[in-house]
Design an enzyme around this catalytic site. Sequence first.
Site, PDB file in Angstrom:
ATOM      1  N   LYS A 192       0.734  -1.117   0.073  1.00 51.54           N
ATOM      2  CA  LYS A 192      -0.044   0.013   0.106  1.00 51.54           C
ATOM      3  C   LYS A 192       0.883   1.290  -0.050  1.00 51.54           C
ATOM      4  O   LYS A 192       1.565   1.752   1.107  1.00 51.54           O
ATOM      5  CB  LYS A 192      -1.008   0.194   1.266  1.00 51.54           C
ATOM      6  N   GLY A 245       7.188   5.115   8.221  1.00 44.54           N
ATOM      7  CA  GLY A 245       6.360   6.138   8.275  1.00 44.54           C
ATOM      8  C   GLY A 245       6.639   6.605   9.592  1.00 44.54           C
ATOM      9  O   GLY A 245       7.590   6.431  10.119  1.00 44.54           O
ATOM     10  N   SER A 246       5.494   7.535  10.133  1.00 46.89           N
ATOM     11  CA  SER A 246       5.822   8.107  11.282  1.00 46.89           C
ATOM     12  C   SER A 246       5.568   7.419  12.527  1.00 46.89           C
ATOM     13  O   SER A 246       5.282   6.325  12.500  1.00 46.89           O
ATOM     14  CB  SER A 246       4.755   9.253  11.284  1.00 46.89           C
ATOM     15  N   THR A 247       6.255   7.833  13.403  1.00 49.21           N
ATOM     16  CA  THR A 247       6.206   6.877  14.908  1.00 49.21           C
ATOM     17  C   THR A 247       5.044   6.878  15.395  1.00 49.21           C
ATOM     18  O   THR A 247       4.317   5.901  15.790  1.00 49.21           O
ATOM     19  CB  THR A 247       7.460   7.815  15.754  1.00 49.21           C
ATOM     20  N   GLU A 248       4.104   8.039  15.139  1.00 45.69           N
ATOM     21  CA  GLU A 248       2.555   7.978  15.486  1.00 45.69           C
ATOM     22  C   GLU A 248       1.766   6.919  14.745  1.00 45.69           C
ATOM     23  O   GLU A 248       1.287   6.120  15.622  1.00 45.69           O
ATOM     24  CB  GLU A 248       2.084   9.301  15.325  1.00 45.69           C
ATOM     25  N   GLY A 250       3.131   4.256  13.286  1.00 46.20           N
ATOM     26  CA  GLY A 250       3.696   3.119  13.736  1.00 46.20           C
ATOM     27  C   GLY A 250       3.195   2.500  15.030  1.00 46.20           C
ATOM     28  O   GLY A 250       2.847   1.546  15.306  1.00 46.20           O
ATOM     29  N   GLU A 267      10.004   0.995  10.439  1.00 43.61           N
ATOM     30  CA  GLU A 267      10.931   2.030  10.184  1.00 43.61           C
ATOM     31  C   GLU A 267      10.354   3.286  10.361  1.00 43.61           C
ATOM     32  O   GLU A 267       9.521   3.858   9.546  1.00 43.61           O
ATOM     33  CB  GLU A 267      11.351   2.020   8.576  1.00 43.61           C
ATOM     34  N   CYS A 301      13.851  10.412   6.362  1.00 42.82           N
ATOM     35  CA  CYS A 301      14.050  10.275   7.808  1.00 42.82           C
ATOM     36  C   CYS A 301      15.180  10.419   8.400  1.00 42.82           C
ATOM     37  O   CYS A 301      15.203  10.663   9.860  1.00 42.82           O
ATOM     38  CB  CYS A 301      13.287   8.769   7.515  1.00 42.82           C
ATOM     39  N   GLU A 398      10.025  15.768  15.126  1.00 44.50           N
ATOM     40  CA  GLU A 398      10.558  15.581  13.668  1.00 44.50           C
ATOM     41  C   GLU A 398       9.535  16.457  12.590  1.00 44.50           C
ATOM     42  O   GLU A 398       8.065  16.500  12.966  1.00 44.50           O
ATOM     43  CB  GLU A 398      10.261  14.218  13.084  1.00 44.50           C
TER      44      GLU A 398
HETATM   45  P1  NAD Z   1       2.569   8.445   7.819  1.00 41.59           P
HETATM   46  O1  NAD Z   1       2.745   7.628   8.918  1.00 41.59           O
HETATM   47  O2  NAD Z   1       1.358   9.635   7.890  1.00 41.59           O
HETATM   48  O3  NAD Z   1       2.422   7.430   6.582  1.00 41.59           O
HETATM   49  C1  NAD Z   1       2.931   6.391   6.133  1.00 41.59           C
HETATM   50  C2  NAD Z   1       1.924   5.334   5.658  1.00 41.59           C
HETATM   51  O4  NAD Z   1       1.128   4.774   6.523  1.00 41.59           O
HETATM   52  C3  NAD Z   1       1.098   5.943   4.332  1.00 41.59           C
HETATM   53  O5  NAD Z   1       0.942   4.828   3.429  1.00 41.59           O
HETATM   54  C4  NAD Z   1      -0.254   6.009   5.208  1.00 41.59           C
HETATM   55  O6  NAD Z   1      -1.308   6.287   4.249  1.00 41.59           O
HETATM   56  C5  NAD Z   1      -0.387   4.966   6.181  1.00 41.59           C
HETATM   57  N1  NAD Z   1      -1.113   5.059   7.431  1.00 41.59           N
HETATM   58  C6  NAD Z   1      -1.611   6.193   7.723  1.00 41.59           C
HETATM   59  N2  NAD Z   1      -2.362   6.026   8.867  1.00 41.59           N
HETATM   60  C7  NAD Z   1      -2.492   4.677   9.001  1.00 41.59           C
HETATM   61  C8  NAD Z   1      -2.929   3.797   9.725  1.00 41.59           C
HETATM   62  N3  NAD Z   1      -3.940   4.370  10.945  1.00 41.59           N
HETATM   63  N4  NAD Z   1      -2.948   2.485   9.938  1.00 41.59           N
HETATM   64  C9  NAD Z   1      -2.027   1.943   8.636  1.00 41.59           C
HETATM   65  N5  NAD Z   1      -1.519   2.717   7.885  1.00 41.59           N
HETATM   66  C10 NAD Z   1      -1.695   4.087   7.937  1.00 41.59           C
HETATM   67  O7  NAD Z   1       4.192   8.942   7.206  1.00 41.59           O
HETATM   68  P2  NAD Z   1       4.323   9.935   6.149  1.00 41.59           P
HETATM   69  O8  NAD Z   1       3.842  11.308   6.250  1.00 41.59           O
HETATM   70  O9  NAD Z   1       3.685   9.308   4.768  1.00 41.59           O
HETATM   71  O10 NAD Z   1       5.826   9.793   5.925  1.00 41.59           O
HETATM   72  C11 NAD Z   1       6.735  10.539   6.674  1.00 41.59           C
HETATM   73  C12 NAD Z   1       7.289   9.955   7.899  1.00 41.59           C
HETATM   74  O11 NAD Z   1       7.802   8.541   7.324  1.00 41.59           O
HETATM   75  C13 NAD Z   1       8.281  10.507   8.801  1.00 41.59           C
HETATM   76  O12 NAD Z   1       7.976  10.458   9.999  1.00 41.59           O
HETATM   77  C14 NAD Z   1       9.296   9.892   8.294  1.00 41.59           C
HETATM   78  O13 NAD Z   1      10.585  10.004   9.138  1.00 41.59           O
HETATM   79  C15 NAD Z   1       8.985   8.480   7.968  1.00 41.59           C
HETATM   80  N6  NAD Z   1      10.138   7.680   7.170  1.00 41.59           N
HETATM   81  C16 NAD Z   1      10.754   6.794   7.844  1.00 41.59           C
HETATM   82  C17 NAD Z   1      11.672   6.226   7.146  1.00 41.59           C
HETATM   83  C18 NAD Z   1      12.847   4.964   7.827  1.00 41.59           C
HETATM   84  O14 NAD Z   1      13.438   4.420   7.061  1.00 41.59           O
HETATM   85  N7  NAD Z   1      12.940   5.154   9.200  1.00 41.59           N
HETATM   86  C19 NAD Z   1      11.941   6.267   6.020  1.00 41.59           C
HETATM   87  C20 NAD Z   1      11.047   7.379   5.114  1.00 41.59           C
HETATM   88  C21 NAD Z   1      10.016   7.924   5.808  1.00 41.59           C
END
Ligand code: NAD
Length: 495
Positions: A192, A245-248, A250, A267, A301, A398
Site C-alpha cells: 500500500k 512512516g511516522s512514529t505516531e 507506527g 522504520e 527520515c 520531527e
Molecule cells: P505516515 O505515518 O503518515 O504514513 C505512512 C503510511 O502509513 C502511508 O501509506 C499512510 O497512508 C499509512 N497510514 C496512515 N495512517 C495509517 C493507519 N492508521 N494504519 C495503517 N497505515 C496508515 O508518514 P508519512 O507522512 O507518509 O511519511 C513521513 C514519515 O515517514 C516521517 O515520520 C519519516 O521519518 C518516516 N520515514 C521513515 C523512514 C525510515 O526508514 N525510518 C523512511 C522514510 C520515511
Amino acid sequence: MSSQNTDWTFPQDVGSAPTPNLIDGDWTQSTSGDTFSAFDPGTGRVIAEVTKADAHDTDTAVAAARRAFDEGRWTRLPAAERGAILWRAADIMDSKADELGVWESRNMGIPVPQARTMVHEAANQFRYYAGWADKVHGHTIDLGPAERRVQGYTLREPVGVVAMIVPWNAPLISASKKLAPALAAGCACVLKPADETPLTALWLGEILLEAGVPAGVVNVITGPGDTVGAALAEHPDVDQVAFTGSTEVGRSIIHAATGNLKKLQLELGGKSPVIVLPDADLERTIPAVAGAVFWNSGQVCAAGTRLFVHEAVHDQVVEGVAAEGRRLRLGYGADSDVDLGPLISQKQLDRVTSYVDGGRASGADVVTGGHRVGTDGYFFEPTVLTGVDQSMNVMREEIFGPVLGVMPFSDIDQAVALANDSSYGLASSVWTENGATAHGIARRLRAGRVGLNVHRAGGAYMPAGGYRQSGWGRENGEEGLSAYLEVKSVVSTLD
Ligand code: NAD
C-alpha cells in the site's frame, strides 16, 4: 462492481480513467467505484485519479496473496530462477529510469535527475536481493557428545503474507526496500503506497509481473491509511506488516497488529544529530552538513536536523551552512538547474511553517529562510535556526522539512549527551579529521547509523533502522532479508 483489465499499462493509460489496483495479476477498480486524486506538489494540480480501495478490496488483495503463498506459486520456482526474476526487474527499472523518474518527480516534487538516481537506487535493491534468493541457508548444529545419536539443523522459511505500508518521501525506494528482500525470502506481498504518491508503486507492480513474478505474489492497493492501511494492520491473514512512516502511525499499527500477534518491522521517524568538531575539514563539512538536512527539501527520515558545532568553529559553520541554504535553487522538478523541489502537500507546508513560527515564538533566531516561496506549489526556503535549546519543539520533534537547529558545545562529552538526548535514534554523523576520536564517538551514539565524515551512505548493502522510537528491526543487507524469514529447528535421531 469491480472491473478488471489485464491490459492496463503505465503511463499510457494514466489519465484516461482512474488508475486501478493490481490484485492477483489483474488490474482492478475498487468495488465501491470511489476514487481520489493524485497531485503534483510543484503546481498543486491534479495529475491522476486513483482507485480508492476500501476494507473489502483489502480483503480481496490479502486473499490473493494468501492463495499465492499457500499454493507455493513463488516458492516452488527454483531459488536461482527467483533470483533471475528479481535481477530482471532491476534491469527493467533501470531501462525505464527516465520515464519512472519523470513520474516520481511529478508526483512527489523532487528534481527529475535526483528522481532518476532514486530509481536506480530502488532497482539496486532488487539486484542486491536477487543474489540472496539462492543463499537462504540454515545451519547444521552439533548437539554434543552426550547426544551423539541426535542431529539438529535449521531451515529458514518465508514468514508468509507480508503487508507493506510506505510513505511518500521516496516512494519507489521505500517500496523496493521491502519488496526485494521479502520476495528473495519467498513471501507474498500486498503493497500500500502513501495516498500522496500512489503512481509509481503501480508501475513497479507492472514491472514485477513483466519480470516474471507470478500473479498474486505482489498485489498493489491504493487508498487511505486509516482504512486500507489499518485494515492491513489488523488483518488476520497477514503474517507480518513491514511499515515505513511516522512514529505516531507506527504506534497505531502495533495496537492493530495484536489480534493475530503479527510480526512487525517498523522504520519510523528521526531527529538525527550532526556533530562538528573543531578540527573538521570545514570546506568539505559545510556543504555536506547542508546536504544532510536540505536534500529532498528535508523530507528524509535520516535528515541531519540537529547540528551541534564546537564553539571554536560555530559561527563559521552556521554562516557557511546558511550560505549553502541560500545558494540552493528551488524549483519545479522538471525544470533544469533545480536543486530542491517543493514539499509534498499543503498539509506538510502548514506543518513546517507552524514549527518555524513556533521556534521563532520561543526565541529562536532565523539565520536564513523561514518562509514559503511563491504561491503555486508548496515550496519552503532552506531554514537555519540558532538560539535554540533541547526543550524546544523544533529540536525535539520531527518536522520533515528543510529546517536545521544549531547549538554550540564546548567538549565531546557535552556533544554526545546533546546528540543522545532524543526519543529517536535513526541516524547521526560526526565530522573530524581525527579517526580515533570519530570511532570512539561512533560507539557512544545511540543511533542505528553513524556516518564519519559522511551523513548518508550505504544503499542496499548496509543495515538501516532505528534505536528507540525510530523503529523495530533493520532494512537492507542480510538483516533486511532475515526480517522476512522464520527459523525452524529440525532435530532427528540418527538410528
Ligand atoms: P505516515 O505515518 O503518515 O504514513 C505512512 C503510511 O502509513 C502511508 O501509506 C499512510 O497512508 C499509512 N497510514 C496512515 N495512517 C495509517 C493507519 N492508521 N494504519 C495503517 N497505515 C496508515 O508518514 P508519512 O507522512 O507518509 O511519511 C513521513 C514519515 O515517514 C516521517 O515520520 C519519516 O521519518 C518516516 N520515514 C521513515 C523512514 C525510515 O526508514 N525510518 C523512511 C522514510 C520515511
